[in-house]
Write a protein that holds these residues in place. Structure first.
Motif, PDB file in Angstrom:
ATOM      1  N   PRO A   1      78.610  33.785  86.927  1.00  0.00           N
ATOM      2  CA  PRO A   1      78.883  34.316  85.597  1.00  0.00           C
ATOM      3  C   PRO A   1      77.871  35.416  85.268  1.00  0.00           C
ATOM      4  CG  PRO A   1      77.676  32.269  85.419  1.00  0.00           C
ATOM      5  CD  PRO A   1      77.961  32.477  86.886  1.00  0.00           C
ATOM      6  N   GLY A   2      77.934  35.958  84.093  1.00  0.00           N
ATOM      7  CA  GLY A   2      77.068  37.098  83.785  1.00  0.00           C
ATOM      8  C   GLY A   2      75.999  36.807  82.762  1.00  0.00           C
ATOM      9  N   GLY A   3      75.674  35.536  82.553  1.00  0.00           N
ATOM     10  CA  GLY A   3      74.722  35.168  81.517  1.00  0.00           C
ATOM     11  C   GLY A   3      73.301  35.614  81.821  1.00  0.00           C
ATOM     12  N   GLY A   4      72.454  35.523  80.798  1.00  0.00           N
ATOM     13  CA  GLY A   4      71.046  35.855  80.946  1.00  0.00           C
ATOM     14  C   GLY A   4      70.731  37.316  80.737  1.00  0.00           C
ATOM     15  N   ALA A   5      71.760  38.162  80.623  1.00  0.00           N
ATOM     16  CA  ALA A   5      71.514  39.593  80.410  1.00  0.00           C
ATOM     17  C   ALA A   5      70.994  39.827  78.993  1.00  0.00           C
ATOM     18  CB  ALA A   5      72.796  40.391  80.642  1.00  0.00           C
ATOM     19  N   GLU A   6      71.515  39.078  78.042  1.00  0.00           N
ATOM     20  CA  GLU A   6      71.168  39.205  76.615  1.00  0.00           C
ATOM     21  C   GLU A   6      71.235  40.676  76.197  1.00  0.00           C
ATOM     22  OE1 GLU A   6      71.604  36.350  76.398  1.00  0.00           O
ATOM     23  OE2 GLU A   6      70.377  35.218  77.785  1.00  0.00           O
ATOM     24  N   ILE A   7      70.108  41.304  75.919  1.00  0.00           N
ATOM     25  CA  ILE A   7      70.060  42.742  75.659  1.00  0.00           C
ATOM     26  C   ILE A   7      68.922  43.303  76.502  1.00  0.00           C
ATOM     27  CG2 ILE A   7      68.473  42.744  73.686  1.00  0.00           C
ATOM     28  CD1 ILE A   7      71.764  44.696  73.682  1.00  0.00           C
ATOM     29  N   PHE A   8      69.139  44.424  77.160  1.00  0.00           N
ATOM     30  CA  PHE A   8      68.151  44.933  78.104  1.00  0.00           C
ATOM     31  C   PHE A   8      66.971  45.635  77.433  1.00  0.00           C
ATOM     32  CE2 PHE A   8      71.847  45.387  81.302  1.00  0.00           C
ATOM     33  CZ  PHE A   8      71.669  44.098  81.756  1.00  0.00           C
ATOM     34  N   ALA A   9      67.150  46.147  76.224  1.00  0.00           N
ATOM     35  CA  ALA A   9      66.095  46.904  75.546  1.00  0.00           C
ATOM     36  C   ALA A   9      64.820  46.083  75.453  1.00  0.00           C
ATOM     37  CB  ALA A   9      66.560  47.313  74.157  1.00  0.00           C
ATOM     38  N   GLU A  10      63.725  46.617  75.984  1.00  0.00           N
ATOM     39  CA  GLU A  10      62.501  45.837  76.165  1.00  0.00           C
ATOM     40  C   GLU A  10      61.931  45.292  74.859  1.00  0.00           C
ATOM     41  OE1 GLU A  10      63.208  48.645  77.624  1.00  0.00           O
ATOM     42  OE2 GLU A  10      63.033  48.306  79.787  1.00  0.00           O
ATOM     43  N   GLU A  11      61.875  46.115  73.816  1.00  0.00           N
ATOM     44  CA  GLU A  11      61.248  45.680  72.564  1.00  0.00           C
ATOM     45  C   GLU A  11      62.016  44.538  71.918  1.00  0.00           C
ATOM     46  OE1 GLU A  11      60.378  48.791  69.825  1.00  0.00           O
ATOM     47  OE2 GLU A  11      59.188  49.955  71.256  1.00  0.00           O
ATOM     48  N   VAL A  12      63.332  44.629  71.934  1.00  0.00           N
ATOM     49  CA  VAL A  12      64.151  43.561  71.350  1.00  0.00           C
ATOM     50  C   VAL A  12      64.098  42.319  72.223  1.00  0.00           C
ATOM     51  CG1 VAL A  12      66.452  42.914  70.538  1.00  0.00           C
ATOM     52  CG2 VAL A  12      65.660  45.273  70.294  1.00  0.00           C
ATOM     53  N   ARG A  13      64.162  42.519  73.529  1.00  0.00           N
ATOM     54  CA  ARG A  13      64.110  41.383  74.455  1.00  0.00           C
ATOM     55  C   ARG A  13      62.808  40.610  74.281  1.00  0.00           C
ATOM     56  NH1 ARG A  13      67.551  40.684  78.727  1.00  0.00           N
ATOM     57  NH2 ARG A  13      66.922  39.200  80.347  1.00  0.00           N
ATOM     58  N   GLU A  14      61.737  41.320  74.017  1.00  0.00           N
ATOM     59  CA  GLU A  14      60.439  40.680  73.811  1.00  0.00           C
ATOM     60  C   GLU A  14      60.453  39.785  72.579  1.00  0.00           C
ATOM     61  OE1 GLU A  14      56.633  39.651  74.862  1.00  0.00           O
ATOM     62  OE2 GLU A  14      58.045  40.899  76.015  1.00  0.00           O
ATOM     63  N   GLN A  15      61.305  40.085  71.621  1.00  0.00           N
ATOM     64  CA  GLN A  15      61.376  39.277  70.403  1.00  0.00           C
ATOM     65  C   GLN A  15      62.307  38.076  70.543  1.00  0.00           C
ATOM     66  OE1 GLN A  15      61.536  41.639  66.550  1.00  0.00           O
ATOM     67  NE2 GLN A  15      61.830  43.316  68.017  1.00  0.00           N
ATOM     68  N   ILE A  16      63.393  38.222  71.303  1.00  0.00           N
ATOM     69  CA  ILE A  16      64.371  37.123  71.346  1.00  0.00           C
ATOM     70  C   ILE A  16      64.223  36.237  72.577  1.00  0.00           C
ATOM     71  CG2 ILE A  16      66.020  38.454  69.966  1.00  0.00           C
ATOM     72  CD1 ILE A  16      67.704  38.761  72.560  1.00  0.00           C
ATOM     73  N   CYS A  17      63.624  36.768  73.648  1.00  0.00           N
ATOM     74  CA  CYS A  17      63.457  35.934  74.858  1.00  0.00           C
ATOM     75  C   CYS A  17      62.280  36.449  75.682  1.00  0.00           C
ATOM     76  CB  CYS A  17      64.739  35.901  75.690  1.00  0.00           C
ATOM     77  SG  CYS A  17      65.443  37.519  76.101  1.00  0.00           S
ATOM     78  N   PRO A  18      61.064  36.350  75.139  1.00  0.00           N
ATOM     79  CA  PRO A  18      59.898  36.941  75.798  1.00  0.00           C
ATOM     80  C   PRO A  18      59.561  36.334  77.153  1.00  0.00           C
ATOM     81  CG  PRO A  18      59.221  35.554  73.946  1.00  0.00           C
ATOM     82  CD  PRO A  18      60.706  35.701  73.856  1.00  0.00           C
TER      83      PRO A  18
END
Length: 359
Positions: free
Chosen positions: A172-189
């Motif tokens: 499946p394609g899970g775990g991608a969430e959002i690639f943008a580093e700053e946002v990713r650091e906030q939602i799944c650091p």
């Protein structure tokens, strides 16, 4: 905006790729029906009136996870109430139920368990395959593959080879969430970076396995972040051709810990699905995941460039733990009726989009 739509209509009709700037203009545009009409045109050129679904079952073998992503309401640590790990006989029983019910696919993902050895996952695949050789095993995210490599000290390529030998058929394609580093650091650091997700997924494609791709939207990300995410997927698809379907996942804010997260309204969901169809010209399929969108929005999405409604699912946990109010399962008959009432042709497929029956 009239000029934009005129230009995009010509591009869609001629199979010309739209730019990131044009996609961003569409996100900023409030003419939802015009965007939907363009996406429907793009979809008809690829898939006609067909809408796909499959008979599948989800098995989430554990919710215990070393990561504590703020957007996730599913994961637990080993001491929390509600944490669980299914025994192999429980997993096999669920797979047998699915097979008896006519499922062609088992969809399996779970948390990054701190104590389970890699052999557990190999044994799980092999045992399910031995009991149900006709079931397609779509399992593990790129995040899990990376974790298996870390706990074994092996290269990702070696991990993939062992999983394939044990019975893994696709991912499946899970775990991608959002690639943008700053946002990713906030939602799944604690999760692997977006670039690492893409790198692992490319290795999976190079090993001959198909995967899906996802994007979690409606939390803290901007329209620019969405376009960045879609662009990175499009570039990887140009290189490998290994993606089958794109699945925008509507963020469910209940029971999560993302401060200021907004959630997803119907207009935003439809706009995101439609623009994804237009921008991802090298993806054959775009899926409306009814579990997170709800049945009505998923059905309307069939007029906005979508040509896949996932499947019967059965016992979905991740979205529902975060507050999804959709059913936990749908029957094949319900899905067929949903598609027919949208004026489309229902097509039952297997995981690799081989057509099993046209209704």
């Amino acid at each position: 905006m009239i000029k934009l739509f005129e230009n995009l209509r010509v591009k869609v009709k001629n199979g010309v790729r739209i730019s990131g700037a044009e996609a961003l203009d569409l996100f900023r545009c409030n003419d939802l029906l015009a965007i939907g009409e363009l996406a429907a045109l793009a979809n008809r050129r690829k898939n006609g009136e067909r809408v796909y679904f499959n008979v599948n079952r989800h098995i989430n073998y554990t919710n215990i996870c070393v990561n504590r992503c703020t957007f996730c309401a599913f994961s637990k640590d080993g001491k929390e109430a509600g944490g669980y790990t299914l025994a192999l006989n429980e997993i096999l029983a669920k797979a047998a139920e699915a097979s008896t019910a006519g499922a062609t696919e088992i969809h399996m993902v779970g948390g990054l368990h701190p104590d389970l050895p890699f052999d557990f996952y190999l044994e799980m695949l092999a045992a399910i395959k031995a009991d149900n050789p006709r079931l397609h095993l779509k399992a593990f995210t790129a995040v899990e593959i990376d974790y298996f490599a870390r706990i074994t000290g092996q290269k990702v390529e070696a991990v993939i080879a062992e999983l394939k030998a044990a019975g893994l058929d696709s991912m499946p394609g899970g775990g991608a969430e959002i690639f943008a580093e700053e946002v990713r650091e906030q939602i799944c650091p604690e999760k692997i970076s977006g670039e690492r997700w893409l790198n692992v997924t490319e290795k999976v494609h190079r090993a001959g396995l198909k995967t899906n791709a996802t994007m979690l939207f409606g939390h803290l990300e901007s329209y620019e972040d969405r376009i960045d995410h879609l662009g990175r997927l499009r570039r990887l698809q140009d290189r490998t051709g290994g993606f089958q379907t794109f699945i925008p996942l509507a963020f469910q804010p209940d029971n999560t810990r993302v401060p200021g997260a907004r959630g997803v309204g119907g207009v935003d969901a439809l706009k995101t699905l439609a623009i994804s169809r237009l921008y991802l010209d090298n993806f054959q399929h775009v899926k409306a995941y009814w579990v997170m969108l709800g049945l009505k929005i998923a059905q309307v999405a069939l007029a906005f460039g979508v040509n896949d409604l996932d499947g019967t699912v059965v016992e979905e946990k991740i979205g529902h733990d975060a507050g999804a109010d959709s059913p936990q399962a749908m029957s094949k008959e319900q899905i067929i009726e949903l598609i027919r009432k949208a004026g489309r042709v229902p097509v039952e497929r297997d995981t690799l989009y081989n057509e099993l029956k046209v209704y």
